[in-house]
Design a protein around this motif. Structure first.
Motif, PDB file in Angstrom:
ATOM      1  N   LEU A 242       0.856  -1.182   0.000  1.00 22.45           N
ATOM      2  CA  LEU A 242       0.000   0.000   0.000  1.00 22.45           C
ATOM      3  C   LEU A 242       0.892   1.232   0.000  1.00 22.45           C
ATOM      4  CD1 LEU A 242      -2.514  -1.193   2.748  1.00 22.45           C
ATOM      5  CD2 LEU A 242      -2.636  -1.560   0.278  1.00 22.45           C
ATOM      6  N   TRP A 243       0.614   2.145  -0.915  1.00 23.55           N
ATOM      7  CA  TRP A 243       1.448   3.333  -1.085  1.00 23.55           C
ATOM      8  C   TRP A 243       0.529   4.550  -0.976  1.00 23.55           C
ATOM      9  CZ3 TRP A 243       4.608   4.436  -6.176  1.00 23.55           C
ATOM     10  CH2 TRP A 243       5.537   5.464  -5.930  1.00 23.55           C
ATOM     11  N   PHE A 244       0.696   5.340   0.076  1.00 24.41           N
ATOM     12  CA  PHE A 244      -0.186   6.466   0.352  1.00 24.41           C
ATOM     13  C   PHE A 244       0.478   7.758  -0.125  1.00 24.41           C
ATOM     14  CE2 PHE A 244      -1.117   3.117   3.380  1.00 24.41           C
ATOM     15  CZ  PHE A 244      -2.495   3.005   3.268  1.00 24.41           C
ATOM     16  N   VAL A 245      -0.162   8.413  -1.094  1.00 23.39           N
ATOM     17  CA  VAL A 245       0.404   9.603  -1.728  1.00 23.39           C
ATOM     18  C   VAL A 245      -0.580  10.761  -1.575  1.00 23.39           C
ATOM     19  CG1 VAL A 245       1.256  10.605  -3.882  1.00 23.39           C
ATOM     20  CG2 VAL A 245       1.654   8.173  -3.396  1.00 23.39           C
TER      21      VAL A 245
ATOM     22  N   VAL B 179      12.041  -5.506   6.173  1.00 28.02           N
ATOM     23  CA  VAL B 179      11.488  -4.165   5.955  1.00 28.02           C
ATOM     24  C   VAL B 179       9.975  -4.258   5.834  1.00 28.02           C
ATOM     25  CG1 VAL B 179      11.418  -2.178   4.409  1.00 28.02           C
ATOM     26  CG2 VAL B 179      13.592  -3.346   4.836  1.00 28.02           C
ATOM     27  N   VAL B 180       9.263  -3.494   6.668  1.00 25.98           N
ATOM     28  CA  VAL B 180       7.799  -3.483   6.589  1.00 25.98           C
ATOM     29  C   VAL B 180       7.274  -2.283   5.825  1.00 25.98           C
ATOM     30  CG1 VAL B 180       7.472  -4.804   8.708  1.00 25.98           C
ATOM     31  CG2 VAL B 180       7.609  -2.301   8.836  1.00 25.98           C
ATOM     32  N   GLY B 181       8.105  -1.265   5.639  1.00 28.40           N
ATOM     33  CA  GLY B 181       7.654  -0.084   4.912  1.00 28.40           C
ATOM     34  C   GLY B 181       8.662   1.037   4.997  1.00 28.40           C
ATOM     35  N   GLY B 182       8.211   2.233   4.638  1.00 28.66           N
ATOM     36  CA  GLY B 182       9.102   3.383   4.680  1.00 28.66           C
ATOM     37  C   GLY B 182       8.502   4.563   3.957  1.00 28.66           C
TER      38      GLY B 182
ATOM     39  N   THR C 292      13.548  -2.556  -2.407  1.00 29.91           N
ATOM     40  CA  THR C 292      13.699  -2.482  -0.953  1.00 29.91           C
ATOM     41  C   THR C 292      12.880  -3.559  -0.258  1.00 29.91           C
ATOM     42  OG1 THR C 292      14.107  -0.104  -1.062  1.00 29.91           O
ATOM     43  CG2 THR C 292      13.377  -0.990   1.062  1.00 29.91           C
ATOM     44  N   MET C 293      11.686  -3.813  -0.786  1.00 28.79           N
ATOM     45  CA  MET C 293      10.791  -4.775  -0.158  1.00 28.79           C
ATOM     46  C   MET C 293      11.223  -6.221  -0.369  1.00 28.79           C
ATOM     47  SD  MET C 293       8.743  -3.136   1.602  1.00 28.79           S
ATOM     48  CE  MET C 293       7.181  -2.358   1.897  1.00 28.79           C
ATOM     49  N   GLU C 294      12.278  -6.433  -1.146  1.00 26.42           N
ATOM     50  CA  GLU C 294      12.828  -7.785  -1.255  1.00 26.42           C
ATOM     51  C   GLU C 294      13.453  -8.228   0.068  1.00 26.42           C
ATOM     52  OE1 GLU C 294      15.514  -7.806  -4.523  1.00 26.42           O
ATOM     53  OE2 GLU C 294      13.936  -7.513  -6.035  1.00 26.42           O
ATOM     54  N   ASN C 295      13.763  -7.270   0.918  1.00 30.24           N
ATOM     55  CA  ASN C 295      14.269  -7.573   2.255  1.00 30.24           C
ATOM     56  C   ASN C 295      13.069  -7.834   3.168  1.00 30.24           C
ATOM     57  OD1 ASN C 295      15.328  -7.653   4.826  1.00 30.24           O
ATOM     58  ND2 ASN C 295      16.485  -5.760   4.653  1.00 30.24           N
ATOM     59  N   PRO C 296      12.861  -9.054   3.621  1.00 29.62           N
ATOM     60  CA  PRO C 296      11.670  -9.367   4.412  1.00 29.62           C
ATOM     61  C   PRO C 296      11.613  -8.662   5.764  1.00 29.62           C
ATOM     62  CG  PRO C 296      13.193 -11.226   4.415  1.00 29.62           C
ATOM     63  CD  PRO C 296      13.716 -10.247   3.421  1.00 29.62           C
TER      64      PRO C 296
ATOM     65  N   LEU D 207       4.247   7.518   2.408  1.00 22.51           N
ATOM     66  CA  LEU D 207       4.423   6.256   3.135  1.00 22.51           C
ATOM     67  C   LEU D 207       4.028   5.051   2.286  1.00 22.51           C
ATOM     68  CD1 LEU D 207       4.730   4.683   5.930  1.00 22.51           C
ATOM     69  CD2 LEU D 207       2.259   5.021   6.152  1.00 22.51           C
ATOM     70  N   PHE D 208       4.871   4.019   2.290  1.00 24.37           N
ATOM     71  CA  PHE D 208       4.517   2.729   1.684  1.00 24.37           C
ATOM     72  C   PHE D 208       4.667   1.655   2.753  1.00 24.37           C
ATOM     73  CE2 PHE D 208       9.004   3.522   0.876  1.00 24.37           C
ATOM     74  CZ  PHE D 208       9.615   2.322   1.246  1.00 24.37           C
ATOM     75  N   VAL D 209       3.852   0.607   2.674  1.00 25.06           N
ATOM     76  CA  VAL D 209       3.830  -0.401   3.735  1.00 25.06           C
ATOM     77  C   VAL D 209       3.300  -1.720   3.187  1.00 25.06           C
ATOM     78  CG1 VAL D 209       1.543   0.395   4.490  1.00 25.06           C
ATOM     79  CG2 VAL D 209       2.986  -0.902   6.075  1.00 25.06           C
ATOM     80  N   ARG D 210       3.841  -2.824   3.681  1.00 28.67           N
ATOM     81  CA  ARG D 210       3.290  -4.129   3.318  1.00 28.67           C
ATOM     82  C   ARG D 210       1.871  -4.244   3.875  1.00 28.67           C
ATOM     83  NH1 ARG D 210       7.603  -7.354   1.622  1.00 28.67           N
ATOM     84  NH2 ARG D 210       9.634  -6.767   2.512  1.00 28.67           N
TER      85      ARG D 210
END
Length: 231
Positions: A77-80, A103-106, A97-101, A142-145
């Motif tokens: 989910l990407w909130f813009v 990482v939950v977001g950023g 970046t999300m290939e790293n498990p 913000l983006f987040v799994r």
């Protein structure tokens, strides 16, 4: 490849968001684009319909973003914001970046569209805050799994500081990162009310929030201060 849903909360943005939605639709055609309107009284809904799925929600940014998340289908989910431009490279950087498990977001690196010395300093401080304290604010896209977003209950239904609070909750379950790609955001609230005064007011609001002042009272105090300064 995980799927991505872009969620844009709006309220009376008919005059400002057409270019942003056109940019998002053309730049990220493989992403699901959802606009969540909080009861606009202008032509916001009609402006958004050619570009995105439009959902009507109760007013309140946190509530609107949660509503968009519920109807979305993306793994990420990407909130813009409706006044923010995100560059094409942002998507590939997010996916990489999300290939790293862990990482939950950023979020993205903040840059203001208007380039004054004061605004550059504020953006630099905001990026340092996000990098070291892991507080991702809305203007940093913000983006987040999805599973992490659901695990923390989505955005808390606060009238203010909802982005700060969800960042704190997400940090407890995984890593939050600040990416080098840019979220270029309008500085209209700073320019309308004074760059220094607005920045100071925002810091005082954060301090009051951490000291336990109810968010409802923070909003009332902010509105009262703004009315007094405009007299």
């Amino acid at each position: 490849m995980p799927s991505v849903s872009i969620i844009v909360p709006v309220l009376n943005e008919a005059l400002t968001m057409d270019a942003v939605l056109n940019h998002l639709a053309r730049t990220f055609p493989d992403c699901e684009l959802i606009v969540v309107d909080g009861g606009s009284s202008d032509h916001t809904v009609a402006t958004a319909q050619p570009y995105a799925m439009v959902i009507i929600s109760e007013r309140g940014r946190a509530r609107q973003m949660n509503t968009g998340a519920k109807v979305s289908s993306g793994d990420i989910l990407w909130f813009v914001h409706a006044d923010s431009y995100v560059y094409a490279a942002s998507l590939s950087t997010i996916l990489q970046t999300m290939e790293n498990p862990a990482v939950v977001g950023g979020g993205l690196t903040l840059q203001f569209q208007e380039a004054t010395v004061g605004l550059r300093m504020i953006a630099a401080l905001s990026n340092l805050r996000a990098r070291w304290l892991h507080w991702i604010f809305g203007d940093q896209s913000l983006f987040v799994r999805r599973h992490a977003f659901e695990a923390v209950g989505g955005f808390p239904l606060l009238p203010i500081m909802e982005d700060l609070e969800i960042s704190r909750r997400l940090k407890r379950i995984g890593q939050l990162v600040l990416l080098p790609t840019t979220s270029q955001t309008s500085a209209r609230r700073f320019l309308e009310n004074g760059t220094g005064r607005t920045f100071l007011r925002m810091q005082l609001l954060k301090i009051a929030y951490f000291l336990g002042m109810p968010p409802e009272d923070l909003v009332k105090h902010y509105a009262k201060t703004m009315r007094r300064e405009k007299k």
